[in-house]
Design a protein around this motif. Structure first.
Motif, PDB file in Angstrom:
ATOM      1  N   HIS A 417     -58.408  -0.955 -16.107  1.00 45.70           N
ATOM      2  CA  HIS A 417     -58.804  -0.069 -17.196  1.00 45.70           C
ATOM      3  C   HIS A 417     -58.607  -0.804 -18.518  1.00 45.70           C
ATOM      4  CE1 HIS A 417     -58.578   2.949 -14.073  1.00 45.70           C
ATOM      5  NE2 HIS A 417     -58.895   3.925 -14.909  1.00 45.70           N
ATOM      6  N   ARG A 418     -59.532  -0.605 -19.448  1.00 47.01           N
ATOM      7  CA  ARG A 418     -59.449  -1.222 -20.767  1.00 47.01           C
ATOM      8  C   ARG A 418     -59.799  -0.173 -21.815  1.00 47.01           C
ATOM      9  NH1 ARG A 418     -61.712  -5.006 -17.210  1.00 47.01           N
ATOM     10  NH2 ARG A 418     -60.599  -7.003 -17.162  1.00 47.01           N
ATOM     11  N   LEU A 419     -58.956  -0.048 -22.830  1.00 44.90           N
ATOM     12  CA  LEU A 419     -59.130   1.004 -23.830  1.00 44.90           C
ATOM     13  C   LEU A 419     -58.939   0.437 -25.233  1.00 44.90           C
ATOM     14  CD1 LEU A 419     -59.311   4.059 -24.667  1.00 44.90           C
ATOM     15  CD2 LEU A 419     -56.814   4.118 -24.392  1.00 44.90           C
ATOM     16  N   ARG A 434     -47.670   8.627 -24.942  1.00 47.36           N
ATOM     17  CA  ARG A 434     -47.121   8.885 -23.611  1.00 47.36           C
ATOM     18  C   ARG A 434     -48.127   8.424 -22.558  1.00 47.36           C
ATOM     19  NH1 ARG A 434     -45.573  15.091 -24.469  1.00 47.36           N
ATOM     20  NH2 ARG A 434     -47.551  14.910 -25.610  1.00 47.36           N
ATOM     21  N   GLY A 435     -47.603   7.818 -21.511  1.00 45.39           N
ATOM     22  CA  GLY A 435     -48.470   7.209 -20.514  1.00 45.39           C
ATOM     23  C   GLY A 435     -48.689   5.729 -20.754  1.00 45.39           C
ATOM     24  N   SER A 436     -47.998   5.179 -21.769  1.00 46.33           N
ATOM     25  CA  SER A 436     -48.093   3.749 -22.070  1.00 46.33           C
ATOM     26  C   SER A 436     -46.707   3.130 -22.030  1.00 46.33           C
ATOM     27  CB  SER A 436     -48.715   3.532 -23.457  1.00 46.33           C
ATOM     28  OG  SER A 436     -47.756   3.780 -24.478  1.00 46.33           O
ATOM     29  N   ALA A 452     -55.135  -1.425 -28.941  1.00 42.70           N
ATOM     30  CA  ALA A 452     -55.744  -1.862 -27.680  1.00 42.70           C
ATOM     31  C   ALA A 452     -54.729  -1.721 -26.557  1.00 42.70           C
ATOM     32  CB  ALA A 452     -56.216  -3.304 -27.789  1.00 42.70           C
ATOM     33  N   LEU A 453     -55.179  -1.154 -25.439  1.00 44.65           N
ATOM     34  CA  LEU A 453     -54.325  -0.990 -24.268  1.00 44.65           C
ATOM     35  C   LEU A 453     -55.130  -1.319 -23.023  1.00 44.65           C
ATOM     36  CD1 LEU A 453     -53.825   2.023 -26.099  1.00 44.65           C
ATOM     37  CD2 LEU A 453     -51.655   1.530 -24.955  1.00 44.65           C
ATOM     38  N   VAL A 454     -54.460  -1.859 -22.028  1.00 43.91           N
ATOM     39  CA  VAL A 454     -55.122  -2.143 -20.751  1.00 43.91           C
ATOM     40  C   VAL A 454     -54.192  -1.743 -19.623  1.00 43.91           C
ATOM     41  CG1 VAL A 454     -56.429  -4.082 -21.723  1.00 43.91           C
ATOM     42  CG2 VAL A 454     -54.284  -4.520 -20.503  1.00 43.91           C
ATOM     43  N   CYS A 455     -54.773  -1.554 -18.450  1.00 40.10           N
ATOM     44  CA  CYS A 455     -54.006  -1.415 -17.217  1.00 40.10           C
ATOM     45  C   CYS A 455     -54.742  -2.227 -16.168  1.00 40.10           C
ATOM     46  CB  CYS A 455     -53.892   0.055 -16.801  1.00 40.10           C
ATOM     47  SG  CYS A 455     -52.961   0.265 -15.266  1.00 40.10           S
ATOM     48  N   LEU A 456     -54.207  -3.395 -15.868  1.00 38.98           N
ATOM     49  CA  LEU A 456     -54.881  -4.328 -14.960  1.00 38.98           C
ATOM     50  C   LEU A 456     -54.132  -4.531 -13.655  1.00 38.98           C
ATOM     51  CD1 LEU A 456     -55.826  -7.098 -17.582  1.00 38.98           C
ATOM     52  CD2 LEU A 456     -57.160  -5.105 -16.894  1.00 38.98           C
ATOM     53  N   ALA A 463     -50.794  -0.581 -20.934  1.00 35.37           N
ATOM     54  CA  ALA A 463     -49.969  -1.662 -21.484  1.00 35.37           C
ATOM     55  C   ALA A 463     -50.512  -2.030 -22.862  1.00 35.37           C
ATOM     56  CB  ALA A 463     -49.979  -2.875 -20.567  1.00 35.37           C
ATOM     57  N   LEU A 464     -49.663  -1.989 -23.867  1.00 36.28           N
ATOM     58  CA  LEU A 464     -50.062  -2.320 -25.230  1.00 36.28           C
ATOM     59  C   LEU A 464     -50.454  -3.783 -25.336  1.00 36.28           C
ATOM     60  CD1 LEU A 464     -50.184  -1.365 -28.253  1.00 36.28           C
ATOM     61  CD2 LEU A 464     -47.839  -2.238 -28.445  1.00 36.28           C
ATOM     62  N   GLN A 465     -51.581  -4.063 -25.968  1.00 36.96           N
ATOM     63  CA  GLN A 465     -51.997  -5.432 -26.275  1.00 36.96           C
ATOM     64  C   GLN A 465     -51.527  -5.729 -27.695  1.00 36.96           C
ATOM     65  OE1 GLN A 465     -53.847  -7.122 -23.407  1.00 36.96           O
ATOM     66  NE2 GLN A 465     -52.436  -5.458 -22.963  1.00 36.96           N
ATOM     67  N   VAL A 466     -50.570  -6.619 -27.834  1.00 36.44           N
ATOM     68  CA  VAL A 466     -49.861  -6.784 -29.095  1.00 36.44           C
ATOM     69  C   VAL A 466     -49.586  -8.249 -29.351  1.00 36.44           C
ATOM     70  CG1 VAL A 466     -47.642  -6.452 -27.930  1.00 36.44           C
ATOM     71  CG2 VAL A 466     -47.812  -6.001 -30.392  1.00 36.44           C
ATOM     72  N   ARG A 467     -49.560  -8.630 -30.619  1.00 36.89           N
ATOM     73  CA  ARG A 467     -49.211 -10.004 -30.980  1.00 36.89           C
ATOM     74  C   ARG A 467     -47.727 -10.231 -30.715  1.00 36.89           C
ATOM     75  NH1 ARG A 467     -49.244 -12.647 -36.486  1.00 36.89           N
ATOM     76  NH2 ARG A 467     -49.831 -10.608 -37.288  1.00 36.89           N
ATOM     77  N   GLU A 468     -47.434 -11.288 -29.974  1.00 37.81           N
ATOM     78  CA  GLU A 468     -46.057 -11.593 -29.573  1.00 37.81           C
ATOM     79  C   GLU A 468     -45.475 -12.658 -30.493  1.00 37.81           C
ATOM     80  OE1 GLU A 468     -44.528  -9.997 -27.212  1.00 37.81           O
ATOM     81  OE2 GLU A 468     -46.075  -9.149 -25.908  1.00 37.81           O
ATOM     82  N   CYS A 469     -44.235 -12.445 -30.933  1.00 40.10           N
ATOM     83  CA  CYS A 469     -43.546 -13.417 -31.789  1.00 40.10           C
ATOM     84  C   CYS A 469     -42.153 -13.673 -31.228  1.00 40.10           C
ATOM     85  CB  CYS A 469     -43.435 -12.890 -33.220  1.00 40.10           C
ATOM     86  SG  CYS A 469     -45.005 -12.629 -34.048  1.00 40.10           S
ATOM     87  N   SER A 470     -41.580 -14.796 -31.646  1.00 39.39           N
ATOM     88  CA  SER A 470     -40.217 -15.141 -31.230  1.00 39.39           C
ATOM     89  C   SER A 470     -39.631 -16.102 -32.255  1.00 39.39           C
ATOM     90  CB  SER A 470     -40.229 -15.778 -29.837  1.00 39.39           C
ATOM     91  OG  SER A 470     -40.909 -17.020 -29.880  1.00 39.39           O
ATOM     92  N   PRO A 471     -38.299 -16.277 -32.265  1.00 39.80           N
ATOM     93  CA  PRO A 471     -37.682 -17.161 -33.267  1.00 39.80           C
ATOM     94  C   PRO A 471     -38.183 -18.602 -33.212  1.00 39.80           C
ATOM     95  CG  PRO A 471     -36.030 -15.757 -32.240  1.00 39.80           C
ATOM     96  CD  PRO A 471     -37.291 -15.557 -31.470  1.00 39.80           C
ATOM     97  N   ASN A 472     -38.275 -19.193 -32.011  1.00 38.82           N
ATOM     98  CA  ASN A 472     -38.649 -20.604 -31.916  1.00 38.82           C
ATOM     99  C   ASN A 472     -40.044 -20.870 -32.449  1.00 38.82           C
ATOM    100  OD1 ASN A 472     -36.198 -20.988 -30.716  1.00 38.82           O
ATOM    101  ND2 ASN A 472     -36.980 -21.447 -28.672  1.00 38.82           N
ATOM    102  N   GLU A 473     -40.997 -19.977 -32.148  1.00 36.19           N
ATOM    103  CA  GLU A 473     -42.397 -20.207 -32.517  1.00 36.19           C
ATOM    104  C   GLU A 473     -42.739 -19.688 -33.901  1.00 36.19           C
ATOM    105  OE1 GLU A 473     -41.536 -18.918 -29.472  1.00 36.19           O
ATOM    106  OE2 GLU A 473     -41.830 -20.826 -28.418  1.00 36.19           O
TER     107      GLU A 473
END
Length: 566
Positions: A417-419, A434-436, A452-456, A463-473
């Motif tokens: 599913h893609r939304l 709710r439901g995510s 944007a959300l998908v369920c694959l 599942a939320l489609q989100v920009r991922e960040c972290s300290p190292n990068e």
């Protein structure tokens, strides 16, 4: 006046291309390329006629007697200037005109590419062993190519801002630059055909780098983003379909594939170029390799290319294997050979009708993969009897179809599913999450924002489609959501940890920062550098959420749902 040897030695010491030095050893002025506006001549053919022509197929595949010919292969078309052009097809804006990729994520579409895209006969320098395309990258795009294979050399000897600092290379240089011949070409292409090309998705595959440092990578990333700006498609939207991407704000239409780590957050991983590993295989050897790659399983989300090219032994120049290509990548149905591939890169890419084979074959790809049409819906239709399947949906919120609370559509089965939820309404609404997997009951959605959300995976959870960040990068200051993005997620983990991090100094209204701690130690969270506002602490196994208020210019901690992370 300097001798040739003196000029080469001086160029080497200055780290510039010898062709850019005059007879006195001075760097010549840069001359930018000139692009002529291009409008495809359709000879009065309307869109319905074109669709009928597409349904008829691109023509017969090459016969055994045609394999190995060296003068292109152009049935039912005309060939001039290195381009085989059919009489009744659209190539400049084929994605929009034919609609054959609408239901596909970009990484699942069949796309025409060029090998060593910047090495063509129209360049300033044309070393015979390197030239493998007939026309410049701009003309490749107007003729239907959608993936450019780019190898870049950094020259520190040119001043910052000189396009020659980032030049196209193979083993030598030919005068083409990233800024002038690639980025400007893409921008000019967008202005072709009365705006019809604005929806065409192009992948710029920065595949190889020479003489690069970390600073050079950052500088090039800055140039790419300054030229293409909001048209860059973030990898956040990797699993959305093309028609969903077309719904995003600001005509997003360029994928930057960058084959180096670390890469900018807006760039995708490099294209996995499946190459035989030899420059001079026989047709038989190359065909066997291509067949083997076609039977491989492509990892989910990967951009993958088959490198269908070879050089002629002894004379060592790129071979024209047009007849072979039209046989190996024959089209016509969901069972034809071309259906096993994704990006197809070759030399002399426009001397035959491979582009037409690819356009034609994409109509079978979504059916073969069981991907249904993307449904356009509004909040007022959710829950209504006869509501279409939500497996692939664009949920559009506008003034005519506004409700105070918008619910996520149900996931009907274990299929993918893609939304995409997007708001164009003047009034804010509450998006019920709710439901995510979002650890909040809901968020306020403002005009111009998208979620944007998908369920694959068959989990029946969005599942939320989100920009991922972290300290190292990305450092200790968390990046703000941008360009219509609602969320950003910052993850602390073992080996990717910081004892103190800061929320962005400012962000769009109602933006959400999610902070996830998978590290062994606690982390302090400050509101912004230089302020002494109350700090928060996150411990192992926790997730915290903060929402930005433009009225107070502050981040506010939100209550997360129980069991959001452990």
């Amino acid at each position: 006046m300097k001798s040739v040897l003196d000029k080469i030695a001086l160029a080497y010491s200055l780290d510039v291309n010898p062709d850019d030095l005059d007879d006195y050893g001075n760097i010549k002025e840069y001359v930018p390329p000139v692009f002529e506006p291009f409008v495809e001549d359709m000879g009065g053919t309307d869109l319905m006629d074109i669709q009928a022509a597409l349904d008829g197929g691109p023509g017969p595949s090459a016969l055994e007697s045609d394999i190995g010919i060296t003068a292109g292969w152009c049935p039912n078309g005309s060939w001039s200037g290195g381009i085989c052009k059919p009489f009744n097809n659209i190539r400049t804006h084929w994605m929009r005109a034919h609609g054959v990729v609408n239901n596909l994520p970009i990484h699942m579409a069949i796309l025409p590419g060029t090998h060593n895209s910047g090495f063509d006969k129209q360049a300033a320098s044309t070393p015979s062993s390197e030239v493998c395309q007939d026309v410049a990258p701009y003309h490749q795009l107007t003729a239907g190519i959608r993936v450019l294979d780019l190898r870049v050399q950094h020259y520190w000897g040119y001043p910052v801002g000189d396009p020659r600092r980032y030049s196209i290379f193979h083993s030598t240089n030919n005068g083409r630059t990233v800024q002038g011949d690639i980025l400007d070409a893409v921008r000019m292409f967008r202005q072709s055909s009365d705006g019809d090309t604005q929806r065409e998705i192009v992948i710029l595959n920065f595949h190889q780098f020479r003489n690069f440092t970390a600073d050079a990578h950052r500088e090039l990333a800055g140039i790419i983003k300054s030229y293409l700006g909001e048209s860059i498609i973030s990898p956040v939207y990797r699993d959305l379909t093309v028609s969903q991407i077309w719904t995003l704000p600001n005509y997003k239409n360029v994928v930057i594939s960058y084959n180096s780590d670390p890469r900018d957050a807006l760039f995708w991983k490099g294209v996995n170029q499946r190459w035989i590993g030899s420059n001079t295989p026989s047709d038989k050897e190359l065909k066997a390799f291509i067949d083997r790659v076609g039977n491989e399983v492509k990892p989910a989300g990967e951009l993958r290319a088959i490198q269908a090219h070879r050089m002629a032994p002894v004379i060592y120049i790129p071979s024209d294997i047009s007849g072979s290509l039209m046989s190996w990548f024959a089209a016509g149905s969901a069972s034809h050979p071309i259906m096993k591939y994704y990006i197809i890169n070759c030399d002399w890419s426009l001397r035959h009708r491979l582009v037409d084979n690819i356009i034609f074959s994409n109509q079978f790809r979504s059916r073969a993969l069981g991907i249904p049409d993307v449904v356009q819906a509004s909040p007022t239709s959710i829950g209504v009897q006869g509501m279409p399947s939500a497996r692939h949906m664009i949920l559009q919120i506008d003034d005519a179809h506004w409700t105070e609370t918008v619910a996520l559509p149900p996931i009907l089965d274990e299929e993918p599913h893609r939304l995409l939820v997007c708001s164009d309404a003047d009034a804010e609404c509450e998006l019920d999450l709710r439901g995510s997997d979002v650890p909040l009951p809901g968020v306020r959605l403002s005009k111009g924002e998208v979620v944007a959300l998908v369920c694959l995976d068959g989990s029946r959870q969005w599942a939320l489609q989100v920009r991922e960040c972290s300290p190292n990068e990305h450092g200790h200051v968390i990046a703000a959501p941008c360009d219509g993005e609602k969320f950003i997620r910052y993850t602390l983990s073992i080996g990717n940890y910081a004892p103190l991090v800061y929320l962005p100094a400012e962000a769009p209204a109602n933006s959400v920062v999610l902070i996830v701690c998978d590290a062994l130690y606690t982390t302090r969270i400050g509101h912004s550098q230089g302020t002494d506002e109350l700090e928060h602490v996150i411990s192992a196994g926790q997730v915290l959420a903060f929402t930005y208020s433009t009225a107070s210019r502050q981040w506010h901690k939100q209550e997360v749902l129980p069991g959001s992370h452990n």
